[in-house]
Design a protein around this motif. Structure first.
Motif, PDB file in Angstrom:
ATOM      1  N   GLU A 188       3.506  10.259  -8.966  1.00 49.64           N
ATOM      2  CA  GLU A 188       2.551  11.143 -10.446  1.00 49.64           C
ATOM      3  C   GLU A 188       1.772  12.092 -10.058  1.00 49.64           C
ATOM      4  O   GLU A 188       2.204  12.956 -11.120  1.00 49.64           O
ATOM      5  CB  GLU A 188       1.645   9.665 -10.518  1.00 49.64           C
ATOM      6  CG  GLU A 188       1.540   8.154 -11.202  1.00 49.64           C
ATOM      7  CD  GLU A 188       2.166   8.509 -12.497  1.00 49.64           C
ATOM      8  OE1 GLU A 188       1.297   8.989 -13.216  1.00 49.64           O
ATOM      9  OE2 GLU A 188       3.821   8.112 -13.074  1.00 49.64           O
TER      10      GLU A 188
ATOM     11  N   SER B   3       1.734  -2.657  -6.995  1.00 51.41           N
ATOM     12  CA  SER B   3       0.509  -3.840  -6.706  1.00 51.41           C
ATOM     13  C   SER B   3       0.443  -4.663  -7.417  1.00 51.41           C
ATOM     14  O   SER B   3       0.551  -5.861  -7.763  1.00 51.41           O
ATOM     15  CB  SER B   3      -0.042  -3.477  -5.538  1.00 51.41           C
ATOM     16  OG  SER B   3      -0.865  -2.236  -5.962  1.00 51.41           O
ATOM     17  N   GLU B   4      -0.444  -3.285  -8.538  1.00 52.78           N
ATOM     18  CA  GLU B   4      -1.179  -4.303  -9.967  1.00 52.78           C
ATOM     19  C   GLU B   4       0.145  -4.961 -10.543  1.00 52.78           C
ATOM     20  O   GLU B   4      -0.226  -5.929 -11.671  1.00 52.78           O
ATOM     21  CB  GLU B   4      -1.867  -3.618 -10.547  1.00 52.78           C
ATOM     22  CG  GLU B   4      -2.137  -3.682 -11.194  1.00 52.78           C
ATOM     23  CD  GLU B   4      -3.624  -5.417 -10.892  1.00 52.78           C
ATOM     24  OE1 GLU B   4      -4.316  -5.870 -12.085  1.00 52.78           O
ATOM     25  OE2 GLU B   4      -4.102  -4.636 -10.156  1.00 52.78           O
TER      26      GLU B   4
ATOM     27  N   ASP C  51       3.825   1.311  -1.532  1.00 52.54           N
ATOM     28  CA  ASP C  51       4.251   1.921  -2.560  1.00 52.54           C
ATOM     29  C   ASP C  51       3.314   2.238  -3.788  1.00 52.54           C
ATOM     30  O   ASP C  51       3.909   2.746  -3.883  1.00 52.54           O
ATOM     31  CB  ASP C  51       4.394   0.063  -3.323  1.00 52.54           C
ATOM     32  CG  ASP C  51       5.884  -0.756  -2.612  1.00 52.54           C
ATOM     33  OD1 ASP C  51       6.379   0.491  -1.516  1.00 52.54           O
ATOM     34  OD2 ASP C  51       5.564  -2.386  -3.260  1.00 52.54           O
ATOM     35  N   ASP C  52       1.904   2.091  -3.994  1.00 53.37           N
ATOM     36  CA  ASP C  52       0.782   2.522  -4.468  1.00 53.37           C
ATOM     37  C   ASP C  52       0.821   3.997  -3.960  1.00 53.37           C
ATOM     38  O   ASP C  52       1.532   4.501  -4.789  1.00 53.37           O
ATOM     39  CB  ASP C  52       0.322   1.496  -4.760  1.00 53.37           C
ATOM     40  CG  ASP C  52       0.137  -0.076  -4.665  1.00 53.37           C
ATOM     41  OD1 ASP C  52       1.017   0.130  -5.431  1.00 53.37           O
ATOM     42  OD2 ASP C  52      -1.116  -0.904  -4.490  1.00 53.37           O
ATOM     43  N   HIS C  53       0.778   3.819  -2.590  1.00 52.09           N
ATOM     44  CA  HIS C  53       0.393   5.538  -2.636  1.00 52.09           C
ATOM     45  C   HIS C  53       1.360   6.579  -2.714  1.00 52.09           C
ATOM     46  O   HIS C  53       1.973   7.586  -3.475  1.00 52.09           O
ATOM     47  CB  HIS C  53       0.741   6.022  -1.187  1.00 52.09           C
ATOM     48  CG  HIS C  53      -0.822   5.095  -0.560  1.00 52.09           C
ATOM     49  ND1 HIS C  53      -1.841   5.256  -1.010  1.00 52.09           N
ATOM     50  CD2 HIS C  53      -0.810   4.451   0.773  1.00 52.09           C
ATOM     51  CE1 HIS C  53      -2.518   5.054   0.095  1.00 52.09           C
ATOM     52  NE2 HIS C  53      -2.097   4.361   0.859  1.00 52.09           N
TER      53      HIS C  53
ATOM     54  N   LYS D 108       0.638  -1.143  -0.667  1.00 49.42           N
ATOM     55  CA  LYS D 108      -0.750  -0.001  -0.353  1.00 49.42           C
ATOM     56  C   LYS D 108       1.012   1.386  -0.032  1.00 49.42           C
ATOM     57  O   LYS D 108       0.683   1.832  -0.376  1.00 49.42           O
ATOM     58  CB  LYS D 108      -0.821  -0.032   0.933  1.00 49.42           C
ATOM     59  CG  LYS D 108      -2.162  -1.022   1.447  1.00 49.42           C
ATOM     60  CD  LYS D 108      -3.071  -1.510   2.449  1.00 49.42           C
ATOM     61  CE  LYS D 108      -4.167  -1.978   2.182  1.00 49.42           C
ATOM     62  NZ  LYS D 108      -4.829  -1.281   3.579  1.00 49.42           N
TER      63      LYS D 108
ATOM     64  N   GLU E  32       0.327   0.493 -11.120  1.00 51.58           N
ATOM     65  CA  GLU E  32       0.566   0.483  -9.649  1.00 51.58           C
ATOM     66  C   GLU E  32       1.505  -0.401  -9.421  1.00 51.58           C
ATOM     67  O   GLU E  32       1.429  -1.757 -10.095  1.00 51.58           O
ATOM     68  CB  GLU E  32       0.229   0.678  -8.326  1.00 51.58           C
ATOM     69  CG  GLU E  32      -0.815   2.161  -9.044  1.00 51.58           C
ATOM     70  CD  GLU E  32      -2.240   2.343  -8.001  1.00 51.58           C
ATOM     71  OE1 GLU E  32      -2.663   1.345  -7.194  1.00 51.58           O
ATOM     72  OE2 GLU E  32      -2.663   3.463  -8.052  1.00 51.58           O
TER      73      GLU E  32
ATOM     74  N   PHE F 295       3.995   5.691  -5.714  1.00 52.86           N
ATOM     75  CA  PHE F 295       3.816   6.060  -6.887  1.00 52.86           C
ATOM     76  C   PHE F 295       2.377   7.175  -7.559  1.00 52.86           C
ATOM     77  O   PHE F 295       3.075   7.687  -7.798  1.00 52.86           O
ATOM     78  CB  PHE F 295       3.194   4.552  -7.311  1.00 52.86           C
ATOM     79  CG  PHE F 295       2.726   4.471  -8.894  1.00 52.86           C
ATOM     80  CD1 PHE F 295       4.104   4.625 -10.166  1.00 52.86           C
ATOM     81  CD2 PHE F 295       1.312   4.299  -9.262  1.00 52.86           C
ATOM     82  CE1 PHE F 295       3.432   4.703 -10.915  1.00 52.86           C
ATOM     83  CE2 PHE F 295       1.602   4.833 -10.826  1.00 52.86           C
ATOM     84  CZ  PHE F 295       2.268   4.542 -11.718  1.00 52.86           C
ATOM     85  N   ARG F 296       1.786   6.743  -6.431  1.00 50.24           N
ATOM     86  CA  ARG F 296       0.496   8.306  -7.033  1.00 50.24           C
ATOM     87  C   ARG F 296       0.852   9.499  -6.451  1.00 50.24           C
ATOM     88  O   ARG F 296       0.542  10.169  -7.727  1.00 50.24           O
ATOM     89  CB  ARG F 296      -1.137   7.723  -5.776  1.00 50.24           C
ATOM     90  CG  ARG F 296      -1.534   6.465  -6.015  1.00 50.24           C
ATOM     91  CD  ARG F 296      -2.764   5.833  -5.751  1.00 50.24           C
ATOM     92  NE  ARG F 296      -3.616   5.008  -6.116  1.00 50.24           N
ATOM     93  CZ  ARG F 296      -3.833   3.638  -4.829  1.00 50.24           C
ATOM     94  NH1 ARG F 296      -4.043   4.772  -3.607  1.00 50.24           N
ATOM     95  NH2 ARG F 296      -4.097   3.039  -5.021  1.00 50.24           N
TER      96      ARG F 296
END
Length: 286
Positions: free
Chosen positions: A127, A165-166, A119-121, A117, A163, A123-124
């Motif tokens: 961006e 995780s995906e 990682d994804d945050h 999570k 992202e 990344f966002r």
């Protein structure tokens, strides 16, 4: 009018950035709490293991005494009771260890989930930062149009990528389906696109597994060795060492296979990898 639109758009992007940043802070706090709990559980496991070892030692001593006192009926009765009591305590400690280890595995899973999570945050947020850079560049060169280069001379940033995780999940799904070429490419791209992500050690390990499944044993050994050298604290290290041994075994290099499998037994006692290594060595006849 153009400036007003840009200001409004910038404000909206800034507001959007606040949400993932707050979520990132919250997730990091949760991760810290879980790691603290995990350290406490690990300490409990170690304590229980010491108590179990002590109980087993007492049980062994009691059993020896029982053997020495078999000729005496009265002594035998007392010793058998002591043996039974010691065995019961040992069984209880074993049960306690299993329960605590289950909790430890659950905490480790939560840590991995929270790390993804984060990682994804992150990344966002990156961006959003890139979009802010694009807005800033457009404000400086409004007449250049949407396709114009940014202030740094680089072309406008392409659409957001998947992202972390995906990307990892898609590669693992391909592996589970037996699509090893796709999985290999997916894990390799994950390492390139997200070199600081939480699953890089796992991705490197699954690269080795893809190569192993394709019977590219030399390349698999290189990939697994990279797991050991680059991520020495990863929970995939024991598995990587085992797969190195199995790769040598598949190549009929029994000397190297024995060396690698014995290393697993010595360096990771009590692990499932150690049990597999012992089984393979027994089949080889040591």
């Amino acid at each position: 009018m153009m400036i007003k639109k840009v200001v409004i758009l910038s404000t909206l992007v800034l507001m959007a950035a606040c949400a993932p940043q707050a979520a990132l802070v919250k997730t990091r706090s949760e991760l810290s709490d879980v790691r603290t709990g995990t350290r406490a559980v690990e300490s409990t496991v170690q304590d229980l293991q010491k108590r179990l070892a002590a109980a087993e030692k007492r049980l062994e001593v009691t059993e020896k005494r029982a053997d020495a006192a078999e000729e005496s009926a009265k002594s035998t009765s007392n010793v058998e009771k002591a043996v039974a009591d010691a065995g019961a305590r040992s069984d209880q400690l074993s049960t306690d260890i299993q329960l605590v280890q289950g909790k430890l595995e659950e905490n480790n899973y939560r840590i991995a989930d929270l790390a993804q999570k984060i990682d994804d945050h992150g990344f966002r947020l990156s961006e959003l930062a890139a979009r802010m850079d694009d807005l800033d560049a457009r404000m400086k060169t409004p007449a250049a149009g949407a396709s114009a280069p940014t202030a740094t001379g680089k072309e406008q940033r392409p659409a957001a990528k998947v992202e972390p995780s995906e990307a990892y999940r898609q590669a693992k799904v391909d592996y589970d389906k037996g699509n090893f070429d796709l999985a290999l490419a997916g894990f390799q791209n994950y390492l390139v696109q997200f070199p600081g992500a939480s699953q890089v050690d796992n991705a490197q390990y699954w690269i080795g597994e893809c190569l192993y499944s394709q019977r590219e044993f030399n390349k698999a050994i290189e990939a697994f060795t990279k797991v050991i050298n680059t991520y020495p604290k990863s929970d995939k290290v024991a598995g990587a060492k085992l797969k190195i041994g199995l790769s040598y075994l598949s190549e009929k290099n029994n000397a190297k296979a024995r060396e690698a499998l014995n290393k697993v037994i010595v360096e990771h006692p009590g692990s499932k990898e150690s049990d597999i290594a012992k089984s393979r060595l027994q089949k080889m006849g040591k």
